[in-house]
Motif scaffolding. Structure first.
Motif, mmCIF file in Angstrom:
data_model
loop_
_atom_site.group_PDB
_atom_site.id
_atom_site.type_symbol
_atom_site.label_atom_id
_atom_site.label_comp_id
_atom_site.label_asym_id
_atom_site.label_seq_id
_atom_site.Cartn_x
_atom_site.Cartn_y
_atom_site.Cartn_z
ATOM 1 N N GLN A 31 0.800 -1.235 0.000
ATOM 2 C CA GLN A 31 0.000 0.000 0.000
ATOM 3 C C GLN A 31 0.830 1.282 0.000
ATOM 4 N N ILE A 32 2.136 1.161 0.015
ATOM 5 C CA ILE A 32 2.978 2.358 0.122
ATOM 6 C C ILE A 32 2.754 3.298 -1.069
ATOM 7 N N ILE A 33 2.731 4.583 -0.796
ATOM 8 C CA ILE A 33 2.485 5.604 -1.819
ATOM 9 C C ILE A 33 3.789 6.056 -2.477
ATOM 10 N N LEU A 34 4.770 6.372 -1.650
ATOM 11 C CA LEU A 34 6.059 6.835 -2.166
ATOM 12 C C LEU A 34 6.881 5.675 -2.711
ATOM 13 N N LYS A 35 7.605 5.941 -3.781
ATOM 14 C CA LYS A 35 8.514 4.963 -4.368
ATOM 15 C C LYS A 35 9.934 5.518 -4.329
ATOM 16 N N LEU A 36 10.904 4.669 -4.509
ATOM 17 C CA LEU A 36 12.300 5.115 -4.463
ATOM 18 C C LEU A 36 12.580 6.212 -5.483
ATOM 19 N N GLU A 37 11.903 6.143 -6.633
ATOM 20 C CA GLU A 37 12.142 7.150 -7.672
ATOM 21 C C GLU A 37 11.596 8.529 -7.304
ATOM 22 N N ASP A 38 10.800 8.617 -6.229
ATOM 23 C CA ASP A 38 10.308 9.920 -5.771
ATOM 24 C C ASP A 38 11.365 10.681 -4.973
ATOM 25 N N PHE A 39 12.436 9.993 -4.581
ATOM 26 C CA PHE A 39 13.481 10.619 -3.774
ATOM 27 C C PHE A 39 14.651 11.059 -4.657
ATOM 28 N N ALA A 40 15.072 12.302 -4.456
ATOM 29 C CA ALA A 40 16.265 12.790 -5.164
ATOM 30 C C ALA A 40 17.509 12.119 -4.607
ATOM 31 N N VAL A 41 17.548 11.942 -3.284
ATOM 32 C CA VAL A 41 18.649 11.237 -2.615
ATOM 33 C C VAL A 41 18.047 10.373 -1.511
ATOM 34 N N PHE A 42 18.495 9.139 -1.423
ATOM 35 C CA PHE A 42 18.005 8.216 -0.387
ATOM 36 C C PHE A 42 19.191 7.779 0.463
ATOM 37 N N THR A 43 19.182 8.140 1.741
ATOM 38 C CA THR A 43 20.288 7.818 2.639
ATOM 39 C C THR A 43 19.771 7.055 3.847
ATOM 40 N N ALA A 44 20.235 5.828 4.002
ATOM 41 C CA ALA A 44 19.893 5.016 5.170
ATOM 42 C C ALA A 44 21.172 4.363 5.667
ATOM 43 N N ASN A 45 21.669 4.855 6.802
ATOM 44 C CA ASN A 45 22.879 4.314 7.414
ATOM 45 C C ASN A 45 22.851 4.673 8.899
ATOM 46 N N TYR A 46 23.980 4.447 9.583
ATOM 47 C CA TYR A 46 23.991 4.734 11.020
ATOM 48 C C TYR A 46 24.916 5.901 11.363
ATOM 49 N N GLU A 47 25.211 6.748 10.349
ATOM 50 C CA GLU A 47 25.963 7.982 10.587
ATOM 51 C C GLU A 47 25.031 9.014 11.219
ATOM 52 N N ASP A 48 25.628 10.075 11.823
ATOM 53 C CA ASP A 48 24.750 11.093 12.383
ATOM 54 C C ASP A 48 24.072 11.860 11.252
ATOM 55 N N LYS A 49 22.845 12.305 11.501
ATOM 56 C CA LYS A 49 22.015 12.870 10.435
ATOM 57 C C LYS A 49 22.524 14.213 9.936
ATOM 58 N N ALA A 50 23.158 14.981 10.798
ATOM 59 C CA ALA A 50 23.713 16.260 10.358
ATOM 60 C C ALA A 50 24.769 16.035 9.277
ATOM 61 N N LYS A 51 25.590 15.023 9.464
ATOM 62 C CA LYS A 51 26.628 14.689 8.477
ATOM 63 C C LYS A 51 25.980 14.249 7.162
ATOM 64 N N ASN A 52 24.931 13.430 7.260
ATOM 65 C CA ASN A 52 24.238 12.954 6.053
ATOM 66 C C ASN A 52 23.564 14.098 5.305
ATOM 67 N N LYS A 59 24.504 17.238 5.273
ATOM 68 C CA LYS A 59 25.571 17.998 4.597
ATOM 69 C C LYS A 59 25.981 17.308 3.306
ATOM 70 N N ALA A 60 26.032 15.979 3.330
ATOM 71 C CA ALA A 60 26.387 15.219 2.132
ATOM 72 C C ALA A 60 25.301 15.360 1.061
ATOM 73 N N ILE A 61 24.041 15.354 1.480
ATOM 74 C CA ILE A 61 22.929 15.547 0.540
ATOM 75 C C ILE A 61 23.020 16.928 -0.094
ATOM 76 N N SER A 62 23.331 17.933 0.722
ATOM 77 C CA SER A 62 23.483 19.300 0.230
ATOM 78 C C SER A 62 24.565 19.373 -0.847
ATOM 79 N N LYS A 63 25.655 18.677 -0.613
ATOM 80 C CA LYS A 63 26.756 18.662 -1.592
ATOM 81 C C LYS A 63 26.342 17.947 -2.870
ATOM 82 N N THR A 64 25.608 16.852 -2.730
ATOM 83 C CA THR A 64 25.156 16.091 -3.900
ATOM 84 C C THR A 64 24.226 16.920 -4.778
#
Length: 440
Positions: free
Chosen positions: A185-206, A208-213
């Motif tokens: 039933q999920i509405i969102l798909k992976l292609e709806d995301f410009a960047v998809f980040t799932a890891n165990y780093e701190d979110k502020a660091k992630n 910043k990386a998205i901003s650079k990308t």
């Protein structure tokens, strides 16, 4: 309605105006809005005509919607109206001011462009790593699950209208992505995301990386998370990011909470806006290919770039005005122009389009100039370029083009109306490389 349309037609600058508000005293009681001749019916009819025939330089604020979303503040105050002819209660000033400021920010290019969302207890109820795909709350058979589905519909609509949707979750990458691939039933798909980040780093660091990308400043980011701790950390480390904590809100109230901040601006959405997510996804592939290339100059040539220059016209003026309104890393000053003004100076405005074999970027820049015949100088009133095409040598091409244009009319100088800001660092670097003298 025609009186207002006539008044607007005489003004070239951008306008912000409220719609007509509901009457203090309806003339036909409860039937005032549903009978022809009723005062409220008349007001809504006028508002409807104005919306249907709205010029591009006019921005309307919907007063009825404002009243509906701020029920705790009484909109009307009869006593105050008789004293000062002010139709609204003082309690209404804050939400009205917030709505007005949001519209002004949008017109000045300061609206938010990116929404970074957490996953667990934000896009669905529960923790997928513990509850499993079938155990999370995300279905139309439960009130809570349906609320999360509606929130996803809202985010998908933002994404479809040019807001870059990104995921940032402390999660296992495969487990997180499987929800979007396998949940029925999920509405969102992976292609709806410009960047998809799932890891165990701190979110502020992630983030910043998205901003650079995405090559976008952090001041254009909104971070949405249910965790007070994560929100506090991001707010402290990245103060430019607008942080929204959903901890105290029910899932059914998520949309209302985000919308209450008036962060986004959708006036005159262009085809470049609608294709932005795909553009960012291709930009990521471009950056990966570029990092693997040995000879950068040869790599850029192999992309077979093509630049198109044209005068501003009815088909490109919306995008040109939109670009010139944005706070950009390649923008000479804060001067903005309405579409009417650009059309008026059509022979003095160059619109830049770009494509290569990886993608068609569409309109990515605009230059507004004037002739200073007395000084024999070509004066650049403003010049802006999209961050998506930085380092593609387009700025060098345009500089050479401007030099040729100046020589063609026997001018020996080019002046730029340049103002140094914290934002236009990329532009400052470009000017230094060309050894252009900067006078502040």
């Amino acid at each position: 309605a025609q009186l207002w349309l006539n008044a607007w037609s005489k003004i070239e600058r951008n306008i912000i105006q409220t719609t007509f508000d509901p009457p203090l005293n309806p003339g036909l009681s409860s039937e005032d809005s549903v009978r022809y001749g009723g005062y409220l019916h008349f007001v809504r009819l006028v508002n409807s005509i104005l919306v249907e025939k709205l010029p591009n330089n006019v921005n309307l604020i919907d007063i009825e919607n404002l009243i509906f979303n701020n029920k705790e503040a009484s909109w009307q105050d009869s006593r105050l109206f008789h004293l000062t002819k002010q139709p609204f209660n003082m309690e209404t000033v804050p939400p009205l001011a917030k709505s007005m400021c949001g519209r002004i920010a949008g017109m000045l290019g300061m609206a938010k462009k990116v929404v970074v969302v957490d996953l667990d207890n934000t896009l669905w109820g529960g923790i997928v790593g513990e509850d499993g795909i079938n155990g999370i709350k995300l279905d139309s058979n439960s009130p809570e699950g349906e609320a999360y589905l509606n929130f996803q519909k809202y985010l998908k609509k933002l994404s479809a209208n040019g807001i870059a949707l990104c995921a940032c979750s402390k999660n296992d990458d495969k487990i997180a992505k499987d929800v979007f691939k396998k949940h029925k039933q999920i509405i969102l798909k992976l292609e709806d995301f410009a960047v998809f980040t799932a890891n165990y780093e701190d979110k502020a660091k992630n983030i910043k990386a998205i901003s650079k990308t995405l090559n976008l400043g952090l001041d254009s980011f909104v971070f949405v998370d249910d965790s007070k701790i994560e929100c506090s950390i991001v707010k402290k480390i990245l103060p430019e990011v607008f942080v929204i904590n959903l901890d105290s809100a029910e899932p059914s109230e998520y949309i209302k909470k985000i919308e209450s901040y008036n962060l986004f601006y959708f006036k005159n959405t262009t085809k470049e806006d609608l294709s932005r997510i795909q553009s960012y996804q291709k930009l990521k592939k471009y950056e990966e290919a570029k990092s693997n290339a040995g000879d950068i100059e040869n790599f850029l040539k192999e992309l077979k770039p093509k630049i198109y220059l044209e005068k501003v016209n009815k088909s490109n003026v919306v995008r040109a005005a939109q670009l010139l309104a944005k706070t950009n890393q390649f923008k000479f000053n804060s001067n903005i122009y309405s579409e009417k003004e650009l059309i008026k100076f059509k022979n003095k405005t160059i619109v830049i389009s770009f494509k290569d074999r990886m993608q068609n970027y569409g309109i990515i820049g605009a230059v507004v100039f004037s002739d200073k015949k007395k000084d024999k100088a070509l004066e650049i009133e403003n010049w802006v370029m999209s961050c998506r095409v930085f380092s593609r040598r387009i700025e060098n091409y345009m500089m050479n083009h401007l030099i040729k244009e100046a020589k063609k009319i026997k001018f020996n100088k080019i002046n730029f109306k340049f103002y140094k800001t914290e934002k236009n660092v990329y532009l400052q670097s470009f000017l230094k490389k060309l050894k252009i003298k900067i006078e502040q």
